[in-house]
Design a protein around this motif. Sequence first.
Motif, PDB file in Angstrom:
ATOM      1  N   ASP A  34     -16.113 -27.460 -31.730  1.00  0.00           N
ATOM      2  CA  ASP A  34     -16.401 -26.357 -30.821  1.00  0.00           C
ATOM      3  C   ASP A  34     -16.792 -26.951 -29.479  1.00  0.00           C
ATOM      4  OD1 ASP A  34     -15.923 -24.486 -32.777  1.00  0.00           O
ATOM      5  OD2 ASP A  34     -18.018 -23.917 -33.065  1.00  0.00           O
ATOM      6  N   VAL A  36     -18.102 -26.321 -25.780  1.00  0.00           N
ATOM      7  CA  VAL A  36     -18.871 -25.307 -25.065  1.00  0.00           C
ATOM      8  C   VAL A  36     -19.344 -25.825 -23.714  1.00  0.00           C
ATOM      9  CG1 VAL A  36     -19.677 -24.224 -27.204  1.00  0.00           C
ATOM     10  CG2 VAL A  36     -21.085 -25.974 -26.105  1.00  0.00           C
ATOM     11  N   SER A  42     -15.934 -18.610 -24.807  1.00  0.00           N
ATOM     12  CA  SER A  42     -14.695 -19.036 -25.441  1.00  0.00           C
ATOM     13  C   SER A  42     -13.506 -18.453 -24.668  1.00  0.00           C
ATOM     14  CB  SER A  42     -14.666 -18.554 -26.887  1.00  0.00           C
ATOM     15  OG  SER A  42     -13.486 -18.961 -27.523  1.00  0.00           O
ATOM     16  N   GLY A  43     -12.533 -19.303 -24.371  1.00  0.00           N
ATOM     17  CA  GLY A  43     -11.365 -18.884 -23.595  1.00  0.00           C
ATOM     18  C   GLY A  43     -11.460 -19.249 -22.131  1.00  0.00           C
ATOM     19  N   THR A  68      -9.595 -25.814 -22.028  1.00  0.00           N
ATOM     20  CA  THR A  68     -10.034 -24.512 -22.507  1.00  0.00           C
ATOM     21  C   THR A  68     -11.134 -24.658 -23.557  1.00  0.00           C
ATOM     22  OG1 THR A  68      -7.841 -23.604 -22.077  1.00  0.00           O
ATOM     23  CG2 THR A  68      -9.273 -22.337 -23.540  1.00  0.00           C
ATOM     24  N   LEU A  69     -12.228 -23.967 -23.314  1.00  0.00           N
ATOM     25  CA  LEU A  69     -13.347 -23.947 -24.265  1.00  0.00           C
ATOM     26  C   LEU A  69     -12.993 -23.033 -25.430  1.00  0.00           C
ATOM     27  CD1 LEU A  69     -16.053 -23.458 -21.513  1.00  0.00           C
ATOM     28  CD2 LEU A  69     -15.513 -25.609 -22.690  1.00  0.00           C
ATOM     29  N   ASN A  70     -13.451 -23.383 -26.622  1.00  0.00           N
ATOM     30  CA  ASN A  70     -13.104 -22.565 -27.786  1.00  0.00           C
ATOM     31  C   ASN A  70     -14.333 -21.975 -28.486  1.00  0.00           C
ATOM     32  OD1 ASN A  70     -14.041 -24.933 -28.874  1.00  0.00           O
ATOM     33  ND2 ASN A  70     -12.358 -25.190 -30.327  1.00  0.00           N
ATOM     34  N   ALA A  71     -15.490 -22.045 -27.828  1.00  0.00           N
ATOM     35  CA  ALA A  71     -16.702 -21.423 -28.358  1.00  0.00           C
ATOM     36  C   ALA A  71     -17.572 -21.006 -27.173  1.00  0.00           C
ATOM     37  CB  ALA A  71     -17.445 -22.376 -29.286  1.00  0.00           C
ATOM     38  N   THR A  72     -18.535 -20.138 -27.433  1.00  0.00           N
ATOM     39  CA  THR A  72     -19.406 -19.603 -26.386  1.00  0.00           C
ATOM     40  C   THR A  72     -20.775 -20.256 -26.486  1.00  0.00           C
ATOM     41  OG1 THR A  72     -18.195 -17.524 -26.369  1.00  0.00           O
ATOM     42  CG2 THR A  72     -20.441 -17.482 -25.472  1.00  0.00           C
TER      43      THR A  72
END
Length: 188
Positions: A34, A36, A42-43, A68-72
């Motif tokens: 993940d 962050v 995310s996105g 691109t990040l895939n978690a918040t």
Amino acid sequence: MSNKKILMITGDFTEDYETMVPFQTLLTVGHSVDAVCPDKVSGDSVATAIHDFEGDQTYTEKRGHNFTLNATFSEIDPADYDALVIPGGRAPEYLRLNPAVLAMVRHFFTTNKPVAAICHGAQLLAAAGVLEGRKCSAYPACMPEVNQSGGIYAEIAIDAAVTDGNLVTAPAWPAHPAWLAQFLALLK
């Protein structure tokens, strides 16, 4: 090797190779990662910078890709993760000013979970106060911060890495084979 859940804390102008290569490598061998960044979800993406060694007295810097990040960030709990990756580049310089980031970094040390930091990632380790008595490699310009935070700067070849307990560090992206191999050994 059992699959691990890994947290990557990154930010704008993170070093391109030091973000993308470990992210993709860890996914390739079956781990989940993940990625962050504070104040992003995310996105969203972070801008990367390409640091290169071209014969000057320090690295050169060029604009890289968007990652691109895939978690918040605001939704994660470091207790849910088995390990931490801290890429270098410019991001650690400002991420170390964020108390939530520093608390997350400290979690991985108080719980003795594997941590991989490279290049300027040592700035985040120093600011979190987790280097006391530990060997830590970093980009040479970070040596004063490692030493002033009680760490022992490991002066190693640019393509080498060092492991001290749960911490694997390296000076820069040419060390990826050694750095990632040592980190993967800790993840077993």
